[in-house]
Design an enzyme around this catalytic site. Sequence first.
Site, mmCIF file in Angstrom:
data_model
loop_
_atom_site.group_PDB
_atom_site.id
_atom_site.type_symbol
_atom_site.label_atom_id
_atom_site.label_comp_id
_atom_site.label_asym_id
_atom_site.label_seq_id
_atom_site.Cartn_x
_atom_site.Cartn_y
_atom_site.Cartn_z
ATOM 1 N N ASP A 73 0.821 -1.202 0.000
ATOM 2 C CA ASP A 73 0.000 0.000 0.000
ATOM 3 C C ASP A 73 0.861 1.261 0.000
ATOM 4 O OD1 ASP A 73 -2.324 -1.453 -0.001
ATOM 5 O OD2 ASP A 73 -2.704 -1.246 2.143
ATOM 6 N N GLY A 74 1.969 1.236 0.739
ATOM 7 C CA GLY A 74 2.835 2.417 0.824
ATOM 8 C C GLY A 74 3.397 2.821 -0.524
ATOM 9 N N ASP A 148 -3.561 9.976 5.447
ATOM 10 C CA ASP A 148 -3.691 10.799 6.641
ATOM 11 C C ASP A 148 -2.574 11.813 6.774
ATOM 12 O OD1 ASP A 148 -1.461 9.183 7.617
ATOM 13 O OD2 ASP A 148 -2.921 7.698 8.241
ATOM 14 N N ALA A 191 -5.444 5.407 11.568
ATOM 15 C CA ALA A 191 -6.609 5.843 12.337
ATOM 16 C C ALA A 191 -7.356 4.652 12.932
ATOM 17 C CB ALA A 191 -7.546 6.668 11.451
ATOM 18 N N LEU A 192 -7.437 3.553 12.204
ATOM 19 C CA LEU A 192 -8.124 2.368 12.705
ATOM 20 C C LEU A 192 -7.394 1.781 13.906
ATOM 21 C CD1 LEU A 192 -10.475 0.388 12.278
ATOM 22 C CD2 LEU A 192 -8.973 -0.931 10.772
ATOM 23 N N SER A 193 -6.062 1.793 13.856
ATOM 24 C CA SER A 193 -5.289 1.256 14.980
ATOM 25 C C SER A 193 -5.418 2.120 16.222
ATOM 26 C CB SER A 193 -3.808 1.119 14.590
ATOM 27 O OG SER A 193 -3.184 2.392 14.475
#
Length: 297
Positions: A73-74, A148, A191-193
């Site tokens: 993803d990065g 983000d 954000a989920l973490s």
Amino acid sequence: MSLRFETIALVGRPQTLGLENTLAAMAAWLEAKKHKVVIEESIADSQVLSAWKSLNFSEIAQQADLVISVGGDGTLLGAARQIGPQEVPLLGINYGRVGFVTDIPLSQWEVGLQTVLAGEYAIERRGLISATVSRAGHPVWSTLAVNDVVVNRSSRAGMIELEVEVDGEHMATQRADGLIVASPTGSTAYALSANGPILHPRLRGFIMVPIAPQSLSNRPICLPDDVSITIRVVEGREPRVSGDMQVFSDLHIDDDIQIKHAPHAMRLVHPEGYSYFGTLRSKLNWHEPPLYETTRR
């Protein structure tokens, strides 16, 4: 109506084991199907890839009809930031571990590319975030972000104190390890973490998520994406700001970080059959039964 992907750029993360041979195989396969192939210059410095023209990201944004990101993803997020204003379609082949935005498994790249090149795909627009740091009223740093923008303290002890304004109105003063402002795409990342909610990518909004706040009543909040968010650094040791945890800038006390919805978007190419909920089930293991049910059986 399907787009004509005449010039295709291949990008990846330098020094990834085995990447050069994979890219060479893809490039040869694409050329055999009459596509012009170019290689992003940071990975092109290899004997294996020397047969293909190399371009920097600025040139790719102007010349390519499709960018294929081979990595995690990065890698795809980095490419999206670089080509953002031109909105060149992006296709992800997962050479990494999680792969929330890289749809095609590496083992199935030929089948996946054949599907897309045959016109069996959909393009989804994902909003980008624009962040600008101002010092004494003058801009000193800016970036685009897909996932983000994070304002946080250094690794040393002590919290960071931040003042947050939304459209010029004071919202909160908080002490925490940091603050995340995420897009719907980024809602399944950092954000989920930090216990933020998941936003469907078709929703237009931001998530603001504190990182280990001092006050337990300081909770995540969802905001519309047409607002302007300003975060001011009040106190903290070696504060910094990052975009997608890939590009960074050191901050000073009284610096302002202004965050807005960017005027352009990332255009993700999804092969036919893509399902956002299928991705969530796969990546977050929503298909797994609770442990007690497994044990009881």
